[in-house]
Write an enzyme that holds these catalytic residues in place. Structure first.
Site, PDB file in Angstrom:
ATOM      1  N   HIS A 112       0.832  -1.216   0.000  1.00 41.02           N
ATOM      2  CA  HIS A 112       0.000   0.000   0.000  1.00 41.02           C
ATOM      3  C   HIS A 112       0.864   1.263   0.000  1.00 41.02           C
ATOM      4  CE1 HIS A 112      -3.952  -1.977   0.933  1.00 41.02           C
ATOM      5  NE2 HIS A 112      -3.162  -2.897   1.439  1.00 41.02           N
ATOM      6  N   ASN A 184     -10.350  -2.588   2.739  1.00 38.99           N
ATOM      7  CA  ASN A 184     -10.086  -2.550   1.299  1.00 38.99           C
ATOM      8  C   ASN A 184     -11.388  -2.291   0.547  1.00 38.99           C
ATOM      9  OD1 ASN A 184      -7.332  -3.100   1.452  1.00 38.99           O
ATOM     10  ND2 ASN A 184      -7.569  -5.300   1.139  1.00 38.99           N
ATOM     11  N   HIS A 376      -3.577   0.920  12.319  1.00 40.82           N
ATOM     12  CA  HIS A 376      -3.337  -0.367  12.979  1.00 40.82           C
ATOM     13  C   HIS A 376      -4.693  -0.973  13.338  1.00 40.82           C
ATOM     14  CE1 HIS A 376      -1.990  -3.543  15.375  1.00 40.82           C
ATOM     15  NE2 HIS A 376      -0.944  -2.987  15.946  1.00 40.82           N
TER      16      HIS A 376
END
Ligand code: HEM
Length: 723
Positions: A112, A184, A376
C-alpha cells in the site's frame, strides 16, 4: 600595509589591539516574540508541553533561517575561500541543508505504498448504540477522521489506475481513543491466515531479479501463487472484475472484511462486518481507459480526490454493518464468519447504516500527513473487539512492527497526524524521536510518588476490556477448520451475480492477465481454476489463450445470485462528474456558455477543449479554455459534448480529436452534440444512431439527456456481450 582586505591584520591576532564591544544599554529588556516566529507551546500526547512551535514549522516569516533560527543572507552559494576557491568545511548552512536533504526519504510502506488521503468528519446516527457502546457511534456525535486510499502492489511513485485492490483505511479520532478501520475496496482477502501474507506479497510484487513488472498482477509469480493457493480465487475474481479498476476513490465501496465483535453497555456481543457505501455509487473505469490513464495521468485518482474536495464536492460514505448472532460456531447460514475469503450476501444480512462520513479537507502536507499516518487494526475503542479470524490476528502484530521501522522508532503515535484526541497517560518513555517532555519520576504503576494510581482496565466502565470470549480447549495444530477448504462456491456466486457486460469484462481481464504469463503450466492451472467457477468463463479465456479448456475437477455449486454485487443498473448522483466540451473553429459559443453554466449548477465540472489555450469568443462574454487538443485525453471526461460544426467541411478532423471521440465512444461514455457537430462525430467514426449518442437542436436539451445517461455511469448497451 596593503590595500588587499585579505592581507589586513586580523583583529585579535598577536600584535594587534583587541577590539572592544559597544557599551550595554540599560535596562536590558527581553524582546517580545515575533508574531510569525513565536507563539504558544504545543502540547505532547501526554499533555506535556513539547516546545514545538507550529508557526516555525509553517515556513512563514520574512527571513530565511537555519533550523536553529539564525537568519541567513544567502542560500545559493557555498562558503568558499575566494569566488573560485575550494568550499570551506566550516559552512554550517551548507552542511545542514545537504545533510537534511540526504535524509528526506523514509522507507515506503512494504505494501500500500501508493496512496492519497483526506480529512473529514464522521457523524453517528445512533442506530448502532443498541449493539455497541462505542461513543463515536452515538447519535449526532461528530468525530474527526483521516482516510487514506491506496493501491497494494505498486511503489510510492507508481500509477493510480492499475488493476489492483484498493486500500480504504480510516482513522477515527474518537473521544475514547483512536479507532482504525483498515479495510479494502474488496470484501474478501487472498489468504485465510496471516502467515501466508509475506508469500502472497512476494508473489505479487515485481520479480526480484529485474524488478519488473511494476504495480501489476499480470505476471507469472502472481498467477503461480493464486492458482496454487486456490483460497485466493474469490479475491482474484473480484480483482479481474470492474472492482479492480475503480473510476475514483470517491466511487468505491469499502469493507472491514473480517468479522468484528461489537459490545454493548451490558457486555452483550454481536458479530458484524463493516461496509462503507459511497453516496456517488460504485463505479469503474474500463480496462483500456485505466491503461491510458496510467500514462497520461498517473495521478488520476489522487488528483480526482483533491480536486473534488477543493471544489467543494465533498465525497460521502455511509458506514453500515451486517449483523450476526455471536454464536459459538461463528457461522451464519452456513457461511464461516472467521473465513476472510467469504462474504455474507447482503440479501441474507442487509447492511444497516450507522453513520455518515464526509471528506471535506485536503492534507496540507503530503509527507507529514499522508505518508506518516500509521493505521493499525489493533487501534480499537470500547465497544469494538476482535474475533479469532487468523488473518486479523496476524495483522494485530504486523502493523506496529512495520511502523517502528518505517517511522524510525516507537514514538510515531506522537506525530501530529497519529495523535489521539483523547487525553493520554501512559508509561511509555524515551526512544527515538521522543518529543514529549514527561514530568515526574515514576513511570510505573502502582506508584506512591507521582500522583497515585490511575484506573486499571476493568475498574473503569469506559475502559477497553477484551470480551471474555470462551476459548475451546483443543490441541495445538497448524490447521484450519474444514469449512475453509471451500474455495469455489463463493467465486461462482460472484460470477452468477454479474450482469452480461460485467462478465465480458471479467473474461477479457483473465485473458489479458494469463496471456501476459510466460509459463505454460501457470496458464493451464489458471484455466483449471476458472473451470471450477464457470464453464463459459473457462472456455472463453482458453480460446483467448489458444489452449484447450479443461473439465472442472470438482462440482460447480450454484447458489442464488446476489444483485447487490453488480455495479450495473442503478441511477446515481452526477456530482463531480467531468464533462468535456469540444470546441472547434465554428463552435456555437452561446451554447457552450449555456452548458458550462448548467453543468456547474448541477454540481459537475465543465472543461472546454479547444485547439489552443487562452480564451475564445473575445467579443462579448469570453469562454475560457481549460484543455487544448494537445493536453486533453478522453479518460479525463465522463461525457463529451461537441459544440457545433468542426469548421472547414472538407478538411479531415484533427487526429487528436478523432482519438478523443473514438475512445469516448468505445469506453461507453455519453456523447452529445448540436449545431452541426454530428458531422464531426461521423467523421470520427461515431455512429449518430448508437445508444448514448445524443444529437439535438439546443445545447441545454442535449445536456439534459447526457446528464441522465451519466446517472447510469456508462452507456452499457454499447458494450458487446455474448454471455
Ligand atoms: C483483510 C486483510 C487486509 C486488509 C484489508 C489490509 C489493508 C491494509 C491497508 C488499507 C493498508 C494501508 C494503510 C495505509 O493507508 O497506511 C495496509 C498496510 C499494511 N498491511 Fe494490510 N491488509 C490486510 C492484511 C494484511 C496482513 C495479513 C498483513 C500482515 C500479516 C498486513 C500487513 C500490512 C502492512 C505491513 C502494511 C503497511 C503498514 C504501514 O507501513 O503503515 N496486511 N493494509
Amino acid at each position: 600595509m596593503t590595500d588587499n582586505p585579505a592581507e589586513q591584520p586580523i583583529p585579535g591576532a598577536p600584535g594587534s589591539v583587541p577590539p572592544s564591544v559597544a557599551e550595554p544599554t540599560e535596562p536590558h529588556e527581553p524582546l517580545p516574540p515575533k508574531p510569525d516566529q513565536g507563539g504558544p507551546e504545543t502540547v505532547s500526547p501526554t499533555g506535556q508541553p513539547t516546545g514545538a512551535d507550529p508557526a516555525r514549522n509553517a515556513q512563514s516569516g520574512a527571513y530565511l533561517t537555519t533550523a536553529q533560527g539564525a537568519r541567513l543572507y544567502d542560500t545559493d552559494h557555498s562558503l568558499k575561500a575566494g569566488p573560485r576557491g575550494p568550499v570551506l568545511l566550516q559552512d554550517h548552512h551548507l552542511r545542514e541543508k545537504i545533510t537534511h536533504f540526504d535524509h528526506e526519504r523514509i522507507p515506503e510502506r512494504v505494501v500500500h505504498a501508493r496512496g492519497a488521503a483526506a480529512h473529514g468528519v464522521f457523524r453517528g446516527y445512533g442506530s448502532a448504540s443498541n449493539i455497541s457502546k462505542a461513543a463515536f457511534l452515538g447519535r449526532d456525535v461528530e468525530t474527526p477522521v483521516f482516510v487514506r486510499f491506496s493501491t497494494v502492489l505498486g511503489s510510492r511513485g507508481s500509477a493510480d489506475t492499475v488493476r489492483d485492490t484498493r486500500g480504504f483505511a480510516t482513522k477515527f479520532y474518537t473521544e475514547e481513543g483512536v479507532f482504525d478501520l483498515v479495510g479494502n475496496n474488496i470484501p474478501v482477502f487472498f489468504i485465510q491466515d496471516a502467515i501466508k501474507f509475506p508469500d502472497v506479497i512476494h508473489a505479487g510484487k515485481p520479480h526480484p531479479d529485474r524488478e519488473i513488472p511494476q504495480a501489476q498482477s499480470a505476471h507469472d509469480t502472481f498467477w503461480d501463487f493464486v492458482t496454487l493457493h486456490t483460497e485466493a480465487t474469490h479475491h482474484t475474481l473480484w480483482n479481474m472484475s470492474d472492482r479492480g479498476i475503480p473510476r475514483s476513490y470517491r466511487m468505491m465501496e469499502g469493507f472491514g472484511i473480517h468479522t468484528f465483535r461489537l459490545v454493548d453497555a451490558e457486555g452483550a456481543t454481536t458479530l458484524v462486518k463493516f461496509h462503507w457505501k459511497p453516496k456517488l455509487g460504485t463505479h469503474s473505469q474500463v480496462w483500456e481507459e485505466a491503461q491510458i490513464a496510467c500514462g497520461v495521468d498517473p495521478d488520476f485518482h489522487r488528483r480526482d480526490l483533491a480536486d473534488a474536495i477543493e471544489s467543494g464536492a465533498f465525497p460521502q460514505w455511509e458506514l453500515g454493518v451486517q449483523t450476526f448472532p455471536d454464536n459459538p460456531e461463528q457461522m451464519f447460514q452456513g457461511i464461516d464468519l472467521l473465513d476472510p475469503t467469504k462474504i455474507v450476501p447482503e440479501e441474507l444480512a442487509p447492511v444497516q447504516p450507522v453513520g455518515l462520513m464526509t471528506l471535506d479537507a485536503n492534507p496540507s502536507n503530503y509527507f507529514a500527513e499522508t505518508e506518516q499516518v500509521a493505521f493499525h487494526v489493533g487501534n480499537m475503542v470500547p465497544g469494538i473487539d476482535v474475533t479469532n479470524d487468523a488473518l486479523l490476528q496476524g495483522r494485530l502484530f504486523s502493523y506496529i512492527d512495520t511502523q517502528i521501522t518505517r517511522l524510525g522508532g516507537p514514538n510515531f503515535p506522537q506525530l501530529p497526524i497519529n495523535r489521539t484526541h483523547a487525553p493520554v497517560n501512559d508509561m511509555l518513555r524515551d526512544g527515538m524521536h521522543q518529543t514529549a517532555v514527561h514530568r515526574g519520576v515514576a513511570p510505573y504503576r502502582p506508584n506512591s510518588l507521582d500522583g497515585g494510581c490511575p484506573f486499571l482496565a476493568g475498574e473503569d466502565t469506559r475502559a477497553f476490556v477484551e470480551v471474555p470470549a470462551e476459548v475451546a480447549a483443543s490441541r495445538k495444530v497448524r490447521d484450519a477448520a474444514a469449512s475453509f477448504d471451500d474455495h469455489f462456491s463463493q467465486p461462482r456466486l460472484f460470477w452468477l451475480s454479474m450482469s452480461p457486460v460485467e462478465r465480458e469484462h471479467i473474461i477479457a481481464a483473465y485473458t489479458f492477465e494469463l496471456g501476459k504469463c510466460y509459463e505454460q503450466a501457470v496458464k493451464e492451472r489458471g484455466l483449471k481454476v476458472l473451470a471450477r467457477i464457470d464453464g463459459e468463463l473457462c472456455a472463453r479465456v482458453a480460446a483467448g489463450l489458444g489452449l484447450p479448456a479443461p473439465e472442472p475437477d470438482g462440482p460447480l455449486v450454484d447458489s442464488d445470485p446476489s444483485p447487490a454485487l453488480s455495479q450495473v443498473g442503478a441511477l446515481w448522483p452526477v456530482d463531480g462528474r467531468v464533462v468535456g466540451i469540444l470546441v472547434g473553429k465554428d463552435a456555437d459559443l452561446d451554447g457552450v456558455r449555456a452548458v458550462c453554466g448548467t453543468v456547474r449548477d448541477t454540481g459537475m465540472v465543465p472543461l472546454v477543449i479547444a485547439p489552443a489555450g487562452g480564451v475564445i469568443g473575445a467579443d462579448g462574454d469570453p469562454v475560457t479554455v481549460q484543455r487544448t487538443y494537445a493536453t486533453a485525453r478522453s479518460v479525463e471526461f465522463d461525457a463529451v459534448l461537441v459544440a457545433g460544426a468542426p469548421g472547414d467541411a472538407s478538411a479531415a478532423p484533427d487526429p487528436r480529436v478523432t482519438v478523443l471521440l473514438d475512445e469516448a465512444y468505445r469506453h461507453g461514455k455519453a456523447i452529445g452534440t448540436w449545431a452541426g457537430g454530428g458531422r464531426l462525430l461521423s467523421m470520427a467514426g461515431v455512429p449518430l444512431d448508437a445508444p448514448g449518442v445524443v444529437e439535438g437542436e439546443a445545447a441545454t436539451e442535449v445536456l439534459e439527456e447526457v446528464t441522465e445517461l451519466l446517472g447510469g455511469h456508462r452507456v452499457w448497451d454499447r458494450f458487446p456481450s455474448t454471455v
